[in-house]
Structure formats: C-alpha cells, structure tokens
Enzyme design. Structure first.
Site, PDB file in Angstrom:
ATOM      1  N   ASN A 162       0.868  -1.239   0.036  1.00  0.00           N
ATOM      2  CA  ASN A 162       0.025   0.271   0.159  1.00  0.00           C
ATOM      3  C   ASN A 162       0.472   0.987  -0.005  1.00  0.00           C
ATOM      4  O   ASN A 162       1.528   1.388   1.155  1.00  0.00           O
ATOM      5  CB  ASN A 162      -0.588  -0.229   1.389  1.00  0.00           C
ATOM      6  CG  ASN A 162      -1.564   1.453   1.319  1.00  0.00           C
ATOM      7  OD1 ASN A 162      -1.619   1.868   0.040  1.00  0.00           O
ATOM      8  ND2 ASN A 162      -2.321   2.016   2.528  1.00  0.00           N
ATOM      9  N   LYS A 213       0.228   3.953  -0.004  1.00  0.00           N
ATOM     10  CA  LYS A 213      -0.207   5.511   0.488  1.00  0.00           C
ATOM     11  C   LYS A 213      -0.164   6.505  -0.395  1.00  0.00           C
ATOM     12  O   LYS A 213       0.104   7.072  -1.397  1.00  0.00           O
ATOM     13  CB  LYS A 213       0.225   5.509   1.816  1.00  0.00           C
ATOM     14  CG  LYS A 213       0.159   4.269   3.244  1.00  0.00           C
ATOM     15  CD  LYS A 213       0.668   4.657   3.998  1.00  0.00           C
ATOM     16  CE  LYS A 213       0.220   3.161   5.321  1.00  0.00           C
ATOM     17  NZ  LYS A 213       0.425   3.310   6.260  1.00  0.00           N
ATOM     18  N   HIS A 248      -8.770   1.582   4.364  1.00  0.00           N
ATOM     19  CA  HIS A 248      -8.207   2.206   5.881  1.00  0.00           C
ATOM     20  C   HIS A 248      -8.205   3.136   6.897  1.00  0.00           C
ATOM     21  O   HIS A 248      -8.692   3.598   7.158  1.00  0.00           O
ATOM     22  CB  HIS A 248      -6.593   2.390   5.328  1.00  0.00           C
ATOM     23  CG  HIS A 248      -5.583   1.845   5.372  1.00  0.00           C
ATOM     24  ND1 HIS A 248      -5.324   3.379   6.387  1.00  0.00           N
ATOM     25  CD2 HIS A 248      -4.607   1.409   5.219  1.00  0.00           C
ATOM     26  CE1 HIS A 248      -3.570   3.088   7.155  1.00  0.00           C
ATOM     27  NE2 HIS A 248      -3.626   1.650   5.838  1.00  0.00           N
ATOM     28  N   GLU A 267      -6.595   5.333   8.300  1.00  0.00           N
ATOM     29  CA  GLU A 267      -5.828   6.469   7.551  1.00  0.00           C
ATOM     30  C   GLU A 267      -6.891   7.182   7.009  1.00  0.00           C
ATOM     31  O   GLU A 267      -7.327   8.367   7.318  1.00  0.00           O
ATOM     32  CB  GLU A 267      -5.060   6.833   6.659  1.00  0.00           C
ATOM     33  CG  GLU A 267      -3.739   6.192   7.122  1.00  0.00           C
ATOM     34  CD  GLU A 267      -2.413   5.318   6.386  1.00  0.00           C
ATOM     35  OE1 GLU A 267      -2.317   5.680   5.079  1.00  0.00           O
ATOM     36  OE2 GLU A 267      -1.608   4.795   7.853  1.00  0.00           O
ATOM     37  N   GLU A 290      -4.936  -4.403  10.506  1.00  0.00           N
ATOM     38  CA  GLU A 290      -3.420  -3.336  10.719  1.00  0.00           C
ATOM     39  C   GLU A 290      -4.427  -2.513  12.423  1.00  0.00           C
ATOM     40  O   GLU A 290      -5.086  -1.583  11.878  1.00  0.00           O
ATOM     41  CB  GLU A 290      -4.180  -2.885   9.901  1.00  0.00           C
ATOM     42  CG  GLU A 290      -3.982  -3.186   8.276  1.00  0.00           C
ATOM     43  CD  GLU A 290      -2.934  -2.166   7.481  1.00  0.00           C
ATOM     44  OE1 GLU A 290      -1.807  -2.381   6.866  1.00  0.00           O
ATOM     45  OE2 GLU A 290      -3.804  -1.621   6.791  1.00  0.00           O
ATOM     46  N   GLY A 347       2.995   1.942  10.683  1.00  0.00           N
ATOM     47  CA  GLY A 347       4.377   3.104  10.516  1.00  0.00           C
ATOM     48  C   GLY A 347       5.226   3.706  11.979  1.00  0.00           C
ATOM     49  O   GLY A 347       5.486   4.851  12.119  1.00  0.00           O
ATOM     50  N   SER A 349       4.126  -2.459  10.023  1.00  0.00           N
ATOM     51  CA  SER A 349       5.442  -2.496   9.997  1.00  0.00           C
ATOM     52  C   SER A 349       5.534  -4.149  10.222  1.00  0.00           C
ATOM     53  O   SER A 349       6.265  -4.758  10.205  1.00  0.00           O
ATOM     54  CB  SER A 349       5.678  -2.169  11.575  1.00  0.00           C
ATOM     55  OG  SER A 349       5.380  -0.544  12.198  1.00  0.00           O
TER      56      SER A 349
HETATM   57  P1  13P Z   1       3.729   0.329   7.598  1.00  0.00           P
HETATM   58  O1  13P Z   1       3.680  -1.383   7.093  1.00  0.00           O
HETATM   59  O2  13P Z   1       4.349   0.941   7.280  1.00  0.00           O
HETATM   60  O3  13P Z   1       3.384   0.080   9.190  1.00  0.00           O
HETATM   61  O4  13P Z   1       1.564   0.590   6.693  1.00  0.00           O
HETATM   62  C1  13P Z   1       0.910  -0.135   7.141  1.00  0.00           C
HETATM   63  C2  13P Z   1       0.046  -0.251   6.162  1.00  0.00           C
HETATM   64  O5  13P Z   1      -0.707   1.090   7.100  1.00  0.00           O
HETATM   65  C3  13P Z   1      -0.493  -0.394   5.504  1.00  0.00           C
HETATM   66  O6  13P Z   1      -1.746  -0.617   4.433  1.00  0.00           O
END
Ligand code: 13P
Length: 251
Positions: free
Chosen positions: A9, A11, A95, A97, A167, A173, A213
C-alpha cells in the site's frame, strides 16, 4: 487452499514515472501468482502507469480507495467502474487513515464493498483497533463490530472472495509490529466472526492479511501463522528490493 497475498500500500507516495521504474525493477522476479499473489495498491494518479507497466507480468494491481457510486456529481472522487475499466484487480477500503483523516464510516465502507463487487474488483477490507482500545483489552469487540458493519448484506459468495486486512493502528508506521501471536489471535477472531456470520466454507476461503510494520525480517514468522494469509505493507513496499524480499518470503 488459500493463496497467500502480499500487497504494497503505497499511500501518498510515488508518481507515474517512479511507478513505471518500480514495476520494471520487480516484474521478472515475482512469484507465480498461484503460489503467492504479489500486489501493488497505488495512488489513483499512478494507476494508469501501474496497469501498463504490470501488463503481462505476475504483478496484480489495485487502488487505495474508491467511491461507492460509479458516476455523478461527486467532485474529486474515484469511480469503481473506471477502476475496473483500467484493469484493477483489488481496491483497499476502510484503511484506518481514511477512517481517521477523511471520516469514513462503517456504512460508507459497506457501500464501497458492494460497489466494488458490482464492478468485479476484490475489496481489501481494513480493520483494526487504536492503542486506547488495545490497552483497554477491547480490540476483539471493536474489530468484530467493524467486520459485521462492513459485511452487512454481502453474500457468502462475495465474502469467500474478499480479503480482510487486520491492521492495529498502533503498529502502523511505528516500527512496532504486533507480535505474531497477537496478529494470529486477531486474524483467528476475524475468521471465527466470518464463520458465525456465514458458514465454515466461507470462513475457510476468506483471506486475512496482517498489516503494521511488516518488513522482510518479520514476514516469514507472521506468514507461518495458520490464520495469517498475507501482509498489507506500507513503508517496506516502496523499494523494489524490499518488496521482492517480501513477496518471495517462501524462498
Ligand atoms: P506500515 O507497513 O508502513 O506500517 O503501514 C501499514 C499500513 O498501513 C498498510 O496499509
């Protein structure tokens, strides 16, 4: 047998030229898609480049979001119908976010799942609890609530094809991965929820990813867990070498 699915992903990273370069750097070293599905979900502005570059390779392609209407007066939104025309195999929905920064609700996410299925795109439905919920030991209740709301009125057939990504927000992150046992426990709870809502066969078919992560050093341990069928990966999916190490975790 569930085929493992490792998805990047991106982002809000990468432009079309970088997308083309990335795909050129990985496309000949990907696993067979019946062994492990390798997928990149990219920003809408990069999807044309992604689809063209991935053509004829084992790379599956996806979007990071879509609206729940195919067309109309919805300024700035992305049509699931056009995503299908562009050749998208998957689309991430819900997601954390998007829930947090763009105020998406469980009801929106349910409508998005339906719109994607109507357009023959497989949704990757995200769920996960905050640190506050985890510290209060309310993670299972919270995630089960998200799943129930998102799956409302979906058929067993549809849910059999679905990908769910667990997640935990506190692991995204942050470099703080959930332990493989914590990840497995929640993925198992999600599969049991699907069994309660539908039936055993649907629960056995639905693929459940862990995200938060994930990186080349922890992917193997996570993927060894019986209820973890894949990873949804942010930061570690942005470089070809790291993405290749993730999707080729079985080698
Ligand atoms: P990270 O792998 O950067 O922690 O992000 C996870 C994520 O939100 C994937 O959708």
């Amino acid at each position: 047998m569930r085929t493992p699915i490792i998805a990047g992903n991106w982002k809000l990273h990468m432009n079309p030229a970088q997308t083309t370069e990335f795909v050129a750097g990985v496309k000949d070293q990907l696993p067979d898609s019946n062994k492990v599905e390798a997928l990149i979900c990219a920003p809408a502005v990069d999807l044309d480049a992604l689809a063209s570059a991935a053509k004829g390779s084992n790379l599956k392609v996806g979007a990071e979001n879509a609206y729940f209407e195919d067309e109309g007066a919805f300024t700035g939104e992305t049509s699931p119908k056009v995503l299908a025309e562009m050749g998208m195999d998957y689309c991430v929905i819900g997601h954390s976010e998007r829930r947090e920064y763009f105020h998406e609700t469980d009801a929106d996410i349910n409508k998005k799942a339906k719109a994607l299925f109507a357009n023959h795109i497989t949704p990757i439905l995200c769920c996960g609890e905050s640190l506050e919920k985890r510290e209060a030991n309310q993670q299972a209740e919270w995630v089960v609530g998200q799943i129930k709301a998102a799956l409302k009125e979906l058929s067993a057939d549809q849910v059999s094809q679905l990908v769910i990504a667990y997640e935990p927000i506190w692991a995204i992150g942050t470099g703080k991965t959930a332990s493989s046992d914590q990840a497995e426990e929640m993925c198992k709870t999600i599969r049991e929820t699907v069994k309660d809502l539908y039936n055993e066969e649907t629960a056995e078919n639905v693929r459940i990813q862990y995200g938060g992560s994930v990186n080349p050093s922890n992917v193997k341990e996570l993927m060894a867990k019986p209820n973890i069928d894949g990873g949804l990966v942010g930061g570690a999916s942005l470089k070809p070498d790291s993405f290749l190490a993730l999707v080729n975790y079985q080698d």
